[in-house]
Design a protein around this motif. Structure first.
Motif, PDB file in Angstrom:
ATOM      1  N   LEU A 135       0.861  -1.155   0.000  1.00  0.00           N
ATOM      2  CA  LEU A 135      -0.112  -0.064   0.187  1.00  0.00           C
ATOM      3  C   LEU A 135       1.121   1.297   0.143  1.00  0.00           C
ATOM      4  CD1 LEU A 135      -2.730  -1.058   2.516  1.00  0.00           C
ATOM      5  CD2 LEU A 135      -2.790  -1.205  -0.165  1.00  0.00           C
ATOM      6  N   GLY A 136       2.233   1.086  -0.167  1.00  0.00           N
ATOM      7  CA  GLY A 136       2.869   2.344  -0.427  1.00  0.00           C
ATOM      8  C   GLY A 136       3.683   2.970   0.814  1.00  0.00           C
ATOM      9  N   ALA A 137       3.793   1.995   1.952  1.00  0.00           N
ATOM     10  CA  ALA A 137       4.312   2.621   2.996  1.00  0.00           C
ATOM     11  C   ALA A 137       5.724   1.742   3.219  1.00  0.00           C
ATOM     12  CB  ALA A 137       3.542   2.411   4.457  1.00  0.00           C
ATOM     13  N   TYR A 138       6.538   2.226   3.115  1.00  0.00           N
ATOM     14  CA  TYR A 138       8.260   1.450   3.250  1.00  0.00           C
ATOM     15  C   TYR A 138       8.780   1.387   4.624  1.00  0.00           C
ATOM     16  CZ  TYR A 138      12.311  -0.815   1.339  1.00  0.00           C
ATOM     17  OH  TYR A 138      13.089  -1.659   1.414  1.00  0.00           O
ATOM     18  N   THR A 139       8.465   2.660   5.367  1.00  0.00           N
ATOM     19  CA  THR A 139       9.284   2.434   6.629  1.00  0.00           C
ATOM     20  C   THR A 139       9.012   1.411   7.745  1.00  0.00           C
ATOM     21  OG1 THR A 139       9.272   4.873   6.400  1.00  0.00           O
ATOM     22  CG2 THR A 139      10.039   4.247   8.286  1.00  0.00           C
ATOM     23  N   PRO A 140       7.629   1.234   7.693  1.00  0.00           N
ATOM     24  CA  PRO A 140       7.505  -0.021   9.022  1.00  0.00           C
ATOM     25  C   PRO A 140       8.040  -1.194   8.569  1.00  0.00           C
ATOM     26  CG  PRO A 140       5.307   1.702   8.330  1.00  0.00           C
ATOM     27  CD  PRO A 140       6.493   1.942   7.419  1.00  0.00           C
ATOM     28  N   PHE A 141       8.058  -1.496   7.412  1.00  0.00           N
ATOM     29  CA  PHE A 141       8.743  -2.617   6.859  1.00  0.00           C
ATOM     30  C   PHE A 141      10.041  -2.996   7.456  1.00  0.00           C
ATOM     31  CE2 PHE A 141      11.527  -4.875   3.711  1.00  0.00           C
ATOM     32  CZ  PHE A 141      10.893  -6.126   3.488  1.00  0.00           C
ATOM     33  N   LEU A 142      10.865  -1.883   7.652  1.00  0.00           N
ATOM     34  CA  LEU A 142      12.094  -1.883   8.097  1.00  0.00           C
ATOM     35  C   LEU A 142      12.099  -2.190   9.697  1.00  0.00           C
ATOM     36  CD1 LEU A 142      13.822   0.944   5.870  1.00  0.00           C
ATOM     37  CD2 LEU A 142      14.038  -1.492   5.634  1.00  0.00           C
ATOM     38  N   VAL A 193       4.346   1.553  14.946  1.00  0.00           N
ATOM     39  CA  VAL A 193       3.638   1.201  13.773  1.00  0.00           C
ATOM     40  C   VAL A 193       2.245   1.964  13.884  1.00  0.00           C
ATOM     41  CG1 VAL A 193       2.437  -0.635  12.539  1.00  0.00           C
ATOM     42  CG2 VAL A 193       5.058  -0.705  13.293  1.00  0.00           C
ATOM     43  N   ASP A 194       1.593   1.416  15.025  1.00  0.00           N
ATOM     44  CA  ASP A 194       0.482   2.016  15.469  1.00  0.00           C
ATOM     45  C   ASP A 194       0.121   3.633  15.192  1.00  0.00           C
ATOM     46  OD1 ASP A 194      -2.169   1.771  16.310  1.00  0.00           O
ATOM     47  OD2 ASP A 194      -1.683   1.933  18.629  1.00  0.00           O
ATOM     48  N   ALA A 195       1.106   4.309  15.621  1.00  0.00           N
ATOM     49  CA  ALA A 195       1.227   5.619  15.423  1.00  0.00           C
ATOM     50  C   ALA A 195       1.119   6.070  13.999  1.00  0.00           C
ATOM     51  CB  ALA A 195       2.350   6.352  16.280  1.00  0.00           C
ATOM     52  N   MET A 196       1.933   5.119  12.987  1.00  0.00           N
ATOM     53  CA  MET A 196       2.139   5.523  11.565  1.00  0.00           C
ATOM     54  C   MET A 196       0.926   5.308  10.843  1.00  0.00           C
ATOM     55  SD  MET A 196       4.751   6.630   9.807  1.00  0.00           S
ATOM     56  CE  MET A 196       6.103   5.790   8.830  1.00  0.00           C
ATOM     57  N   PHE A 197       0.169   4.219  11.342  1.00  0.00           N
ATOM     58  CA  PHE A 197      -0.828   3.637  10.559  1.00  0.00           C
ATOM     59  C   PHE A 197      -2.298   3.759  10.931  1.00  0.00           C
ATOM     60  CE2 PHE A 197       1.675  -0.123   8.424  1.00  0.00           C
ATOM     61  CZ  PHE A 197       2.034   0.782   7.361  1.00  0.00           C
ATOM     62  N   THR A 198      -2.462   3.619  12.230  1.00  0.00           N
ATOM     63  CA  THR A 198      -3.890   3.603  12.343  1.00  0.00           C
ATOM     64  C   THR A 198      -4.781   4.505  12.404  1.00  0.00           C
ATOM     65  OG1 THR A 198      -3.076   2.096  14.309  1.00  0.00           O
ATOM     66  CG2 THR A 198      -5.430   2.764  14.480  1.00  0.00           C
ATOM     67  N   ARG A 199      -4.168   5.864  12.391  1.00  0.00           N
ATOM     68  CA  ARG A 199      -4.891   7.056  12.197  1.00  0.00           C
ATOM     69  C   ARG A 199      -4.368   7.808  11.037  1.00  0.00           C
ATOM     70  NH1 ARG A 199      -4.911   8.914  18.132  1.00  0.00           N
ATOM     71  NH2 ARG A 199      -3.454   7.223  18.074  1.00  0.00           N
ATOM     72  N   ASN A 200      -3.861   7.167  10.066  1.00  0.00           N
ATOM     73  CA  ASN A 200      -3.072   7.708   8.796  1.00  0.00           C
ATOM     74  C   ASN A 200      -4.334   7.775   7.606  1.00  0.00           C
ATOM     75  OD1 ASN A 200      -2.054   7.801   6.253  1.00  0.00           O
ATOM     76  ND2 ASN A 200      -0.131   6.907   7.303  1.00  0.00           N
ATOM     77  N   ALA A 201      -4.351   8.721   7.129  1.00  0.00           N
ATOM     78  CA  ALA A 201      -5.403   9.181   6.366  1.00  0.00           C
ATOM     79  C   ALA A 201      -5.485   8.229   4.874  1.00  0.00           C
ATOM     80  CB  ALA A 201      -5.600  10.461   5.793  1.00  0.00           C
ATOM     81  N   ILE A 202      -4.208   8.147   4.491  1.00  0.00           N
ATOM     82  CA  ILE A 202      -3.942   7.360   3.304  1.00  0.00           C
ATOM     83  C   ILE A 202      -4.331   5.744   3.743  1.00  0.00           C
ATOM     84  CG2 ILE A 202      -2.386   6.473   1.754  1.00  0.00           C
ATOM     85  CD1 ILE A 202      -0.785   9.126   2.074  1.00  0.00           C
ATOM     86  N   TRP A 203      -3.841   5.595   4.687  1.00  0.00           N
ATOM     87  CA  TRP A 203      -3.810   3.869   5.194  1.00  0.00           C
ATOM     88  C   TRP A 203      -5.246   3.453   5.130  1.00  0.00           C
ATOM     89  CZ3 TRP A 203      -1.115  -0.387   5.577  1.00  0.00           C
ATOM     90  CH2 TRP A 203      -1.404  -1.333   6.172  1.00  0.00           C
TER      91      TRP A 203
END
Lengths: 429, 171
Positions: free
Chosen positions: A157-164, A221-231
């Motif tokens: 879905l285009g998010a690379y950082t959490p992968f690392l 990851v929670d902070a990055m994704f859970t309320r992320n508008a794109i996600w």
């Protein structure tokens, strides 16, 4: 694009305690039903089998009307290795290395599940320390598998950082796995009636260190994704499956629970003493990709909780036997086999003749990261099973992909396929 | 044999049974050639937390045919296709009974049957030769080709190969 508020609440108290927002404003994608009057020709596209977004060698033939999916036909079997057939020609302990290679993202869980099924068939009761070790194996596998899922789905879905971040944590668990079993992937950690080895000296300290620091990554990851508008925009309301459909399609694991069905093998048919551990089972409400993400994220927190309890018990049971004390089941130590006549006979009989199982059959299902993994053995009284059936959770979960993809956009097919969390080694076997 | 579907529908719908979840469908063939082949349904009741295993014996001499339960559980779709593929059991009423794991034109039989040798019917060299001779890019199924309506435009030899399988006939 209209803005709507969707209530996102998982029925796990743990989520609210950490202050996750229950109201998420987002833009929902609009879906265009297939319109015949546009008169366009349907286009057939082939995705895979060699495509990074298919997570292995899955091939999808997609029929498109413009960008809207009319139909998806999955094709599998590119990795078929005939494991079930091979199992009929092997002793029960020799099947364990085959299970490493089915769901290769959670080998330790598969190993232990196979030992549990064989023990049910033979009527063996394992020791308390062995139970704790297997719980640790199961939960480590669950975290490893979910981390891979989270990282790769983020990439899809285009998010690379959490992968690392995810793969860094996975690496720490792989190091623990390697210290215990000597292998990172092909662990073969269990044996019928016990384990291949006890954990080495000081291993618990490494696990404790992981348990202490790992939730921080999950919080990130929670902070990055859970309320992320794109996600949220890519996942909420996409690939929705109702609870009735989820049961009708025989789904299991996080897929089933994200649709709101409260079924977890660890709670409903406890094995390995799971009923004595304190943990919660997250349940979704909407059955979309977002809920599957929330369920899997929460399961990692819960697995960490179980690991923390299990490592305490491991310390309490220090020095207790791991294997059952039955010389017909468990190989004697090499030094004894070389010096003691009786031990040598048992060693010879096990290696040459194998362990005979009584006539009968046994099905044992466990809660694997992907869903309910079941092993079904049929024995005719010899040392090799007549039939070894794997109930592969990934295969059965993937079978609902055509249903999930009705009328979505092509880019959503990738997101939906990622949300199922498949592993082709297990689907094709 | 015909009543299997009736029994499974009863087990699913009866308020005292409630086996609403189909865990698995598989088949068992014994090493003893005289024993019949068994088709096994594993059912579960999520509400009652109960399990049930239903088995049907199919005599080896007769036709290996059982009714499909696809209309009861959508999850039976791939499970029945897999049993058909690997054991050769036909599920009547299944809307799309194709091979699942082996490719559609596979003509060597059903791999999990006991009379199928572990190493296959052909030598390694022959298998390699056949694999190299195959044209995997032409492996769209007839169904897919009909969707695209491109079948008529294919060259005659490809049409012939798709219709008859690479080794002469489609089982």
């Amino acid at each position: 694009m209209s803005t709507r508020t969707i209530e996102v609440a998982l029925s796990t108290p743990g989520l609210d305690a950490r202050g996750n927002a229950t109201q998420v404003p987002l833009g929902l994608p609009e879906y265009h039903p297939v319109q015949d009057d546009l008169g366009g020709e349907h286009m057939l596209i082939n995705i895979g089998p060699q495509h990074p977004a298919t997570h292995g060698v899955l091939r999808l033939v997609v029929e498109l009307d413009g960008e809207t999916v009319v139909r998806v036909v999955p094709h599998i079997g590119y990795l078929h290795s005939g494991f079930e057939k091979l199992g009929e020609y092997r002793f029960y302990n020799q099947i364990i290395p085959l299970t490493d290679r089915t769901d290769y993202l959670s080998p330790m869980a598969n190993n232990c599940a196979l030992a549990l099924a064989a023990e049910k068939l033979m009527g063996v009761t394992i020791t308390e320390r062995c139970q704790v070790l297997r719980v640790i194996a199961f939960e480590i596998s669950r975290i490893i598998s979910h981390l891979v899922w989270l990282g790769t789905t983020g990439i899809d879905l285009g998010a690379y950082t959490p992968f690392l971040w995810c793969f860094y944590q996975r690496e720490r668990l792989y190091n623990l796995q390697e210290a215990w079993t000597g292998a990172r992937l092909t662990t073969s950690v269990s044996r019928v009636g016990g384990m291949m080895a006890d954990v080495p000296e000081g291993w618990e300290a490494g696990l404790r260190d992981f348990i202490r620091t790992f939730p921080k990554t999950l919080d990130e990851v929670d902070a990055m994704f859970t309320r992320n508008a794109i996600w949220c925009g890519r996942t909420q309301g996409v690939g929705v499956l109702s609870a009735e459909d989820a049961i009708n399609y025989s789904l299991s694991g996080p897929m089933l629970r994200a649709s709101g069905v409260d079924y977890d093998v660890r709670k409903d048919r406890p094995y390995l003493g799971y009923e004595t551990y304190d943990f919660d089972v997250p349940i979704g409400e909407h059955g979309d990709i977002y809920d599957r993400y929330r369920v899997r994220l929460e399961e990692m927190y819960q697995s960490t909780r179980i690991l923390a309890q299990a490592v305490e018990r491991l310390e309490q049971l220090k020095g207790a036997p791991v294997n059952v004390s039955d010389p017909r089941l468990i190989l004697p130590p090499k030094s004894r086999a070389m010096s003691d006549m009786e031990a040598m006979i048992f060693h010879f009989k096990q290696v040459m003749e194998g362990v005979k199982a009584p006539v009968g059959e046994a099905y044992f299902g466990v809660e694997n990261p992907k869903g309910e993994l079941g092993y079904y053995f049929v024995s005719d009284g010899t040392a090799k099973p007549v039939r070894w059936r794997i109930r592969p959770p990934s295969l059965i979960n993937l079978a609902c992909l055509p249903k999930l993809c009705e009328g979505v956009l092509l880019s959503d097919v990738i997101a939906i396929n990622a949300s199922i969390d498949i592993v082709m080694g297990e689907i094709d076997r | 044999m015909e009543r299997v579907h009736e029994v499974l529908a009863f087990l699913r719908d009866d308020p005292e049974q409630q086996f609403n979840y189909l865990t698995d469908i598989t088949a068992v063939e014994y090493r003893d050639a005289g024993r019949p082949l068994e088709v096994v349904w594993q059912l579960r009741s999520l509400g009652r937390k109960a399990d049930l295993r239903l088995k049907v014996e199919l005599p080896q001499a007769g036709a290996l045919v059982v009714p499909s339960v696809f209309d009861l559980w959508k999850g039976a779709d791939w499970l029945e296709r897999e049993v058909y593929d690997l054991f050769g059991v036909t599920f009547t009423g299944h809307p799309d009974l194709r091979r699942l794991l082996m490719w559609e034109t596979y003509a060597e039989g059903h791999p999990l049957r006991k009379d199928f040798p572990l190493r296959g019917h052909f030598s390694r060299a022959e298998q390699t030769r056949q694999a190299l001779a195959a044209n995997p890019e032409a492996h769209y199924s007839l169904e897919e080709l009909s969707i695209a309506a491109a079948y008529d435009e294919l060259p005659a030899d490809m049409k012939d190969r798709l219709a008859h399988g690479e080794r002469g006939s489609v089982i």
